[in-house]
Design an enzyme around this catalytic site. Structure first.
Site, mmCIF file in Angstrom:
data_model
loop_
_atom_site.group_PDB
_atom_site.id
_atom_site.type_symbol
_atom_site.label_atom_id
_atom_site.label_comp_id
_atom_site.label_asym_id
_atom_site.label_seq_id
_atom_site.Cartn_x
_atom_site.Cartn_y
_atom_site.Cartn_z
ATOM 1 N N ASP A 33 5.685 96.447 -55.473
ATOM 2 C CA ASP A 33 5.540 95.080 -54.938
ATOM 3 C C ASP A 33 5.821 93.995 -55.969
ATOM 4 O O ASP A 33 4.998 93.107 -56.203
ATOM 5 C CB ASP A 33 4.127 94.881 -54.376
ATOM 6 C CG ASP A 33 3.698 95.986 -53.439
ATOM 7 O OD1 ASP A 33 4.533 96.416 -52.619
ATOM 8 O OD2 ASP A 33 2.532 96.430 -53.516
ATOM 9 N N GLU A 201 6.520 93.324 -43.017
ATOM 10 C CA GLU A 201 5.651 92.754 -44.049
ATOM 11 C C GLU A 201 6.528 92.247 -45.204
ATOM 12 O O GLU A 201 7.729 92.125 -45.074
ATOM 13 C CB GLU A 201 4.654 93.798 -44.558
ATOM 14 C CG GLU A 201 5.296 95.029 -45.174
ATOM 15 C CD GLU A 201 4.292 96.106 -45.543
ATOM 16 O OE1 GLU A 201 3.133 96.039 -45.077
ATOM 17 O OE2 GLU A 201 4.666 97.035 -46.285
#
Length: 310
Positions: A33, A201
């Protein structure tokens, strides 16, 4: 001492490889991430989540590290900046420190992170805020942003006029809204981002030649236990406003060898880059590693497919 030893190893490796950085570019720990930013000191910083070995899933993720570079080849690990035990309102069992982001305003760095407040983690997500006067150390949790839905993946975008916008999402929902000057309160309600196609997402906002770009991961083959290598693709949409409506433009990155992907797009020293993660070091979906490749635009502002270096 550890971070300096790592930097020395990176220098030796880079010398063997010439000017081309390796991918993944962080190899001494598992990371995911990547949220990339360029601050006033001229360095590029990456705020990343941390996969824990042995793997059990995303529930064990409980801390954040920061990495930086001034040449995209040599990387410094600044160490851990926050873990779940330092969140006063957080889930007592810890864990669940997922994709973060960071912003800078008036001498303060604001670190945004998702974390549940209850044992029932899936229904109690909050977007926490920690602050520091430094980009990669001494962060202190100040609280969380009230009025946001129980969603994950915070992204904070600072527009040219100084107005900050915050986004979060998950489960097919993407929302965005304004932040007040204190960077910790909403200025009005969050609204659904309209026009996105197959949103899953990993919201990220950047600006290019006056247009706003919203990138995100999709639901492609979204069965994380199906044994299929490479699930989430990365899409993008364009708007004349940071809060949409958005025009879906397509995919800019094919799946990696990981079930998930989560990216950021940033310009550094005249070159645009796409950050993302894969599972090249572990060959396991929940032991991921952050990567970076060059990103290019066509003359009409569309993004070319990113070529993933192995």
């Amino acid at each position: 001492m550890k971070k300096y030893l790592y930097a020395a190893c990176a220098l030796l490796l880079a010398g063997c490889m010439g000017s081309t950085p390796q991918n993944p570019f962080i190899t001494h720990m598992y990371t995911a991430d990547p949220s990339a930013h360029v601050w006033n000191d001229g360095r590029l910083y990456v705020y990343a989540s941390h996969d824990i070995a042995p793997p059990r899933g995303c529930d064990l993720m409980d801390r954040y590290h920061v990495f930086s570079t001034d040449d995209m080849v040599h990387w410094t690990d600044h160490g851990e900046i926050l873990n779940s035990s330092q969140v006063p309102w957080g889930r007592k069992e810890g864990g669940f420190m997922w994709a973060p982001d960071c912003a800078y305003k008036d001498g303060t760095y604001y670190f945004y992170f998702p974390h549940p407040s209850d044992t029932d983690w899936n229904g109690s997500w909050k977007i926490g805020v920690a602050t520091s006067k430094e980009p990669a150390a001494n962060f202190t949790v100040q609280g969380y942003i009230k009025g946001m839905d129980s969603l994950i993946d915070p992204c904070v975008f600072m527009d040219d006029d100084g107005q900050a916008y915050i986004y979060n999402g998950g489960g097919g929902i993407c929302k965005g809204g304004k932040l007040k000057d204190n960077m910790m309160e909403l200025d009005g309600e969050m609204k659904v981002m309209e026009g996105l196609v197959d949103f899953h997402e990993a919201t990220w906002i950047h600006k290019y030649k006056g247009k706003y770009y919203l990138s995100y991961s999709d639901n492609h083959n979204d069965d994380w236990n199906d044994g299929v290598e490479g699930d989430n693709r990365m899409h993008y949409a364009i708007s004349d406003s940071p809060l949409g409506p958005w025009k879906h433009m397509g995919v800019y990155m094919d799946p990696t060898d990981s079930a998930t992907n989560h990216g950021s797009i940033v310009e550094y020293k005249g070159q645009w880059y796409a950050f993302y993660h894969n599972s090249a070091l572990s060959h396991h979906d929940w032991l991921r590693s952050i990567c970076v490749d060059k990103l290019y635009y066509n003359e009409d502002g569309t993004i070319r497919m990113v070529e993933q270096r192995k």
